[in-house]
Design a protein around this motif. Sequence first.
Motif, short mmCIF file in Angstrom:
data_model
loop_
_atom_site.label_atom_id
_atom_site.label_comp_id
_atom_site.label_asym_id
_atom_site.label_seq_id
_atom_site.Cartn_x
_atom_site.Cartn_y
_atom_site.Cartn_z
N TYR B 87 -22.52 -14.14 -17.58
CA TYR B 87 -22.76 -14.48 -16.72
C TYR B 87 -21.21 -13.57 -15.65
N LEU B 91 -22.70 -11.18 -13.15
CA LEU B 91 -22.55 -10.75 -12.24
C LEU B 91 -22.24 -10.12 -11.36
N LEU B 95 -23.93 -7.79 -8.57
CA LEU B 95 -23.29 -7.44 -7.33
C LEU B 95 -23.09 -6.02 -6.56
#
Lengths: 197, 337
Positions: B87, B91, B95
């Motif tokens: 994760y 992420l 982003l």
Amino acid sequence: MSVAENRVDELVTREEIKTLSPGEAKRTTYGIGLIKGLGITLRHMLKPAITIQYPDVVDELPARSRGVIALKQENCTVCMLCARECPDWCIYIEGHKEARESVAGKRAKKFNVLDRFAIDYALCMYCGICVEVCPYDALFWGQEDNYSEHDVVGLTHEMDKLSQWMYNVPPPVELELGAMGPEVKPLPTAAPAKEGS
Amino acid sequence: MIAEILGNGYVQLGMKLGVLMILLPATLALGWVELKIGAHMQARMGPMYPGGFHGWAQTLADGIKFVLKENIIPKNADKSVFSMVPYVTMLGAALIYVVIPAGENLVIENLEVGVFYVLAASSIGVIGVLMAGWASANKYSMMGALRAAAQLIAYELPLVLAAAAVAMMAGSLSLVDIVEGQKQIVLAGFYIPFLPFQIIGFVIFLIAATAEMTRPPFDMPVAEAELITGAFTEYTGIRFAFSLFAAEYITMIGLSAFGATMFLGGYAPLHTALEFIPGIVWLLAKTGTILFLLIWIRWTFPRLREDQLQKFAWKVLIPLSLVNIFITGALKLTPWI
């Protein structure tokens, strides 16, 4: 174009490297070498790949490629020379003797009869000594190269298979110019009977 | 009008989901492209069978294989940290896309500090790598994670300095403003991006971005031959696929889009006559160019040694990027820019 021809232009020869002094080699490689490397990879990317998609595309084999050892059954005299010379003992030969009467009243002539001739290709290292050593031209280099098996035991190929592989044995190489041909003895014509002696 | 519609919260949510839904297939596509380009650079063919046409489904098949494999967590591992790694790395990768503009208004968030944000987001992945190394309870993983941390610290600086020079050129940290800044100079109808003024910056950016993504020739943290994929040694199945491959390719596309925006003019067309082609096409084309450069670098150079890597960053790249900033400052003082 062969693979070797394709590549040789890009390789720096050993001699070329030797002519550079260590200092020289250092100065020339800083940065330039990286760009040269990028150039080489780019050139390769733009050229078609040299891979041959084997099972789909079968490349033509060289004229005298050696794929398998083939047996000309009728020439074998069960002399066992090949089996004995074989470095890893992968040839199995079995035979028996038979007596045939050729001329009535004379002693029957004895012959070797071939019962089994097998080569274990899991052991064979394709040295070709058996082909060289065979005095009766019973073993040949055949060009068949597609005889894989699912089980290692299956790689011991028997007489019938070995004989089938005779189908694409290339003819022997032409002798060099001026070489002495094989010794050909004149056939024994009916010898003049020396009468009266 | 357009700005209003795009500013709507639901539209924005849709855009964000859309980006995520495009990213995973894009990972597979880029993986396949990389396999093919790399193969041809080595005079091979690469995958040819899966899917029929030139092995297009190779990476898809790989992905399915990863999903089907067992998900192992080592006995001594810190389980919660261990399973959180995918994760975190994903992420950090995803982003970046928030601020990449695909048009003057077609951007999820036009942050005033866009450049800063991208650089910050792209280094979140390192935390994931460090977590993976620490939680795996494995010496190779630990070594890989430490290498990754050292490398990321060393190469974050030249990346930031190269980006700072571009921000100086545009006078803004917002990526939309940076693209608009690259529309200012028009020569015979051609928009001149920052690339000709920032050649040094662009090269530094390419090198530092490659190192940031720990791709060859800067892949010491995941060196298969020495560290058996470094921090991800203990990872299997879908966790491995996400924390290593998906994160790498998504970061790669993200940083390429960032580079395209910073140096190649992002969504700005090449020529004023080509205005009718939408900005997103230009952005994708320019991103593709940088992606190709990254793949090209990867398949050309061998891996550096750890000390060479550090030396290169601190003794060559950082001084060079400082020089680049001085040059940019001098350029800003000249009247014709």
